[in-house]
Enzyme design. Structure first.
Site, short mmCIF file in Angstrom:
data_model
loop_
_atom_site.label_atom_id
_atom_site.label_comp_id
_atom_site.label_asym_id
_atom_site.label_seq_id
_atom_site.Cartn_x
_atom_site.Cartn_y
_atom_site.Cartn_z
CE LYS A 116 -4.79 -1.71 0.92
NZ LYS A 116 -5.75 -1.35 1.83
CE LYS A 198 -5.89 -8.08 -1.30
NZ LYS A 198 -6.88 -7.91 -0.18
CE LYS A 201 -13.70 -4.07 0.54
NZ LYS A 201 -12.40 -4.25 1.18
N1 AQP Z 1 -9.03 -11.35 -3.65
C1 AQP Z 1 -9.50 -11.90 -2.54
N2 AQP Z 1 -9.36 -13.38 -2.49
C2 AQP Z 1 -9.96 -13.61 -1.13
N3 AQP Z 1 -9.96 -13.01 -0.02
C3 AQP Z 1 -10.07 -11.67 -0.12
N4 AQP Z 1 -10.22 -10.81 0.91
C4 AQP Z 1 -10.07 -9.69 -0.02
N5 AQP Z 1 -9.63 -9.67 -0.92
C5 AQP Z 1 -9.66 -11.12 -1.26
C6 AQP Z 1 -10.85 -10.88 2.15
O1 AQP Z 1 -11.81 -9.92 2.17
C7 AQP Z 1 -11.88 -9.68 3.56
C8 AQP Z 1 -12.13 -8.11 3.85
O2 AQP Z 1 -11.13 -7.55 3.37
P1 AQP Z 1 -10.81 -5.98 3.57
O3 AQP Z 1 -11.85 -5.27 3.08
O4 AQP Z 1 -10.66 -5.82 4.98
O5 AQP Z 1 -9.27 -5.73 3.24
P2 AQP Z 1 -8.57 -5.83 1.83
O6 AQP Z 1 -8.11 -7.56 2.10
O7 AQP Z 1 -7.51 -5.05 1.72
O8 AQP Z 1 -9.54 -6.05 0.74
P3 AQP Z 1 -9.51 -5.23 -0.64
O9 AQP Z 1 -10.66 -5.60 -1.46
O10 AQP Z 1 -8.24 -5.62 -1.34
O11 AQP Z 1 -9.70 -3.68 -0.44
P4 AQP Z 1 -8.68 -2.53 -0.55
O12 AQP Z 1 -8.67 -2.38 -2.20
O13 AQP Z 1 -9.32 -1.38 0.00
O14 AQP Z 1 -7.50 -2.77 0.15
C9 AQP Z 1 -10.70 -10.18 4.43
O15 AQP Z 1 -10.71 -11.18 5.05
C10 AQP Z 1 -9.91 -10.46 3.12
O16 AQP Z 1 -8.86 -11.49 3.53
#
Ligand code: AQP
Length: 332
Positions: A116, A198, A201
């Protein structure tokens, strides 16, 4: 909600954008499945989202949309607590305390911080660095036995465990040391445009990420454009990250094994395969989208759900916070 007999499950999700297929398959689907067997506590982790700069109006919309989307996935407020993190002040308080029991070196090793900070080089704030302490506070406040997360959160969860063990070593058993629960299927959904990263969002390439609220047409378009390879054989293997990802998604959504999928597409091209995967995802998400559209119209009901959950979460978490503060030496 029974609080005594059942084991406690805690998990949270950031409303940092529209919930994705990765969030659903990696986390939320398991949250739903665990509701009968466990005492489930789930949070919308809005405090976490401000580690990246947010537009206020968009942030407000994202919070309510995410709350409604997750309920639409099947979180039942009669069975589970589903609250908004920033409404429960104990999270920020315990996070500060845990900051003081976590080493700079430990936080420097977190791969999400490195990723990040590379992505947001103009805003490498202290919150981005200490994010895992807030996550540890979220979990430890509820004496959680188990934490269902996607594979990307494994390192943060390990750190939460280390912090709990360290704190308990200094002050007796204040925190339950939680176990992670990472699903076999869907633990790591990758971007459809860059399958080495991965699905996120906040991905700036909209075609890489399937959102729960995308229309069927948009979902089909994204799958049809998914990056594959030149072999034109549907099989799981090295150097085939795009196909591996599509096979894993299809497997997670249908329950079919990778071998069964290879058989099903023997002699067929990638075009047929992508269409079938897209259609399976559309069908899996259809009821969620329908339920979301009903829920988001009823803001009063959503508010009633989160206010009630916020209150219970505060009562529950205050017990752990007070215990930790007393042990440290604060005068309460
Ligand atoms: N690509 C993924 N595959 C499987 N699991 C995933 N998770 C996130 N991306 C994947 C799981 O979703 C839960 C919530 O995630 P989060 O919103 O707390 O944080 P994150 O992992 O940072 O999710 P994003 O979508 O990647 O958000 P941004 O773009 O804002 O950083 C967690 O249990 C995570 O493991």
């Amino acid at each position: 909600m029974e609080t005594e007999k059942k084991k406690i499950v805690f998990s949270a999700i950031q409303p940092s954008g529209t919930i994705t297929l990765g969030n659903y398959l990696g986390a939320v689907r398991n949250w739903v499945n665990m509701q009968d067997e466990y005492n489930c506590i789930y949070a919308l982790a809005d405090l976490h989202t401000i580690t990246v700069r947010q537009e206020p109006a968009v942030m407000r919309k994202n919070i309510l949309d995410a709350y409604a989307s997750i309920m639409a996935c099947g979180i039942d407020p009669e069975k589970s607590l589903f609250f908004i993190q920033s409404h429960v002040h104990t999270h920020a308080e315990l996070a500060w305390i845990l900051n003081c029991y976590t080493q700079f070196g430990e936080l420097s090793r977190m791969t999400q911080f490195k990723d990040k900070s590379a992505k947001h080089a103009d805003n490498i704030n202290a919150g981005l660095f200490t994010y895992p302490c807030l996550m540890a506070a979220d979990i430890l406040l509820y004496q959680a036995d188990m934490v269902p997360v996607g594979a990307d959160q494994k390192q943060h969860l390990e750190l939460s465990r280390d912090i709990a063990v360290r704190f308990n070593g200094l002050y007796d058993n204040v925190f339950k040391v939680p176990e992670g629960f990472i699903p076999k299927n869907g633990a790591r959904v990758m971007s459809l445009q860059d399958p080495t990263r991965k699905m996120s969002k906040s991905d700036e390439n909209v075609n890489g990420c399937v959102h729960l609220l995308d229309t069927p047409e948009v979902i089909m378009k994204k799958f049809k454009r998914a990056v594959t390879d030149s072999e034109a054989v549907v099989r799981y293997g090295e150097g085939k990250e795009g196909i591996n990802n599509l096979m894993s998604i299809y497997s997670a959504v249908t329950g079919k094994t990778l071998e069964a999928i290879e058989k099903e597409f023997e002699g067929k091209g990638y075009g047929d395969f992508k269409t079938t995967v897209g259609e399976a995802v559309v069908e899996a998400l259809r009821p969620i989208k329908t339920r979301y559209e009903q829920l988001i119209k009823d803001k009063a009901y959503l508010e009633e759900c989160y206010r009630k959950a916020d209150e219970t979460a505060l009562r529950f978490s205050q017990r752990t916070l007070s215990k930790a503060m007393k042990k440290i030496g604060f005068v309460l």
